[in-house]
Design a protein around this motif. Structure first.
Motif, mmCIF file in Angstrom:
data_model
loop_
_atom_site.group_PDB
_atom_site.id
_atom_site.type_symbol
_atom_site.label_atom_id
_atom_site.label_comp_id
_atom_site.label_asym_id
_atom_site.label_seq_id
_atom_site.Cartn_x
_atom_site.Cartn_y
_atom_site.Cartn_z
ATOM 1 N N ALA A 46 0.838 -1.196 0.000
ATOM 2 C CA ALA A 46 0.000 0.000 0.000
ATOM 3 C C ALA A 46 0.871 1.243 0.000
ATOM 4 O O ALA A 46 1.919 1.282 0.640
ATOM 5 N N ILE A 47 0.418 2.230 -0.736
ATOM 6 C CA ILE A 47 1.014 3.562 -0.683
ATOM 7 C C ILE A 47 0.164 4.349 0.299
ATOM 8 O O ILE A 47 -1.030 4.575 0.060
ATOM 9 N N GLY A 69 10.161 5.113 1.980
ATOM 10 C CA GLY A 69 9.502 6.388 2.241
ATOM 11 C C GLY A 69 9.635 6.775 3.701
ATOM 12 O O GLY A 69 10.503 6.270 4.415
ATOM 13 N N GLY A 70 8.772 7.665 4.135
ATOM 14 C CA GLY A 70 8.820 8.163 5.499
ATOM 15 C C GLY A 70 8.352 7.148 6.524
ATOM 16 O O GLY A 70 7.906 6.057 6.191
ATOM 17 N N ALA A 71 8.451 7.548 7.779
ATOM 18 C CA ALA A 71 8.002 6.692 8.890
ATOM 19 C C ALA A 71 6.556 7.038 9.232
ATOM 20 O O ALA A 71 6.027 8.072 8.825
ATOM 21 N N LEU A 83 7.010 2.990 13.069
ATOM 22 C CA LEU A 83 7.472 2.079 12.031
ATOM 23 C C LEU A 83 8.197 2.862 10.947
ATOM 24 O O LEU A 83 7.642 3.818 10.402
ATOM 25 N N ALA A 84 9.411 2.432 10.637
ATOM 26 C CA ALA A 84 10.201 3.018 9.556
ATOM 27 C C ALA A 84 10.764 1.885 8.712
ATOM 28 O O ALA A 84 10.662 0.704 9.069
ATOM 29 N N LEU A 108 5.551 3.351 1.349
ATOM 30 C CA LEU A 108 5.072 2.093 0.802
ATOM 31 C C LEU A 108 5.206 1.059 1.892
ATOM 32 O O LEU A 108 6.286 0.908 2.482
ATOM 33 N N ASP A 109 4.115 0.340 2.173
ATOM 34 C CA ASP A 109 4.185 -0.711 3.183
ATOM 35 C C ASP A 109 3.822 -2.067 2.591
ATOM 36 O O ASP A 109 3.313 -2.161 1.463
#
Length: 181
Positions: A46-47, A69-71, A83-84, A108-109
């Motif tokens: 997921a974005i 991407g960011g945390a 979470l990072a 993005l996860d």
């Protein structure tokens, strides 16, 4: 899917969330073709573009890993978890109220969801192909670098991919997923 057991990043189709806060790309779901109401387990990326609440999934457990991407800080049941991209996967109940606060840019996860009584184990490290464990329903690996003709963030089903490919992936940085009873 281009070859048995390989789900390439380049073939993912991202669809916008109803709340407009991001997009999800389904990678694989079991049983094949299942939707959010009747899946046993599913893996998606997921974005996440904005802070906001997560959808609630009754009877489902989730494991989330930031890939790039960011945390973000997840508030789950009143407790905060940051979470990072370098952090370990984080497991939480999908039926708990969850709110995400982005600390920077979109991210993005990698999201693994299992309907109870199934369990998901997600670990980050060098891939160690091996035989199935008792009660194991699925074993997959999300590659964290290019390897053996596959790209970063391609997903490999270690049970159905060609044995030569699985052997060539040994030692590759990956997120390994085990779905067990």
């Amino acid at each position: 899917m281009t070859e048995p057991g390989v789900f390439r990043r380049t073939e993912r189709v991202f669809r916008p969330w109803k709340n407009g806060g991001g997009e999800t790309g389904e990678i694989v779901v079991s049983p094949a073709g299942a939707d959010f109401e009747n899946f046993d387990w599913g893996i998606r990326t997921a974005i996440v573009a904005t802070s906001g609440p997560f959808s609630v999934f009754a009877g489902v457990d989730r494991v989330l890993t930031v890939l790039e991407g960011g945390a973000m800080v997840l508030s789950v049941g009143g407790r905060e978890h940051r979470l990072a991209a370098a952090d370990r996967p984080f497991a939480f109940p999908g039926d708990a109220p969850v709110h995400a606060h982005l600390e920077g840019d979109r991210l993005l996860d990698f999201n693994v969801m299992v309907r109870r009584p199934l369990r998901a184990q997600v670990s980050r490290g060098p891939l160690r192909p091996g035989g199935p464990e008792p009660g194991e329903r699925a074993r997959l690996a999300l590659l964290l670098e290019d390897r053996a003709g596959l790209g970063r963030l391609d997903l490999v089903d270690l049970k159905t991919a060609a044995p030569a490919l699985v052997a060539a992936l040994a030692g590759a940085p990956a997120l390994e997923v085990r779905i067990c009873v």
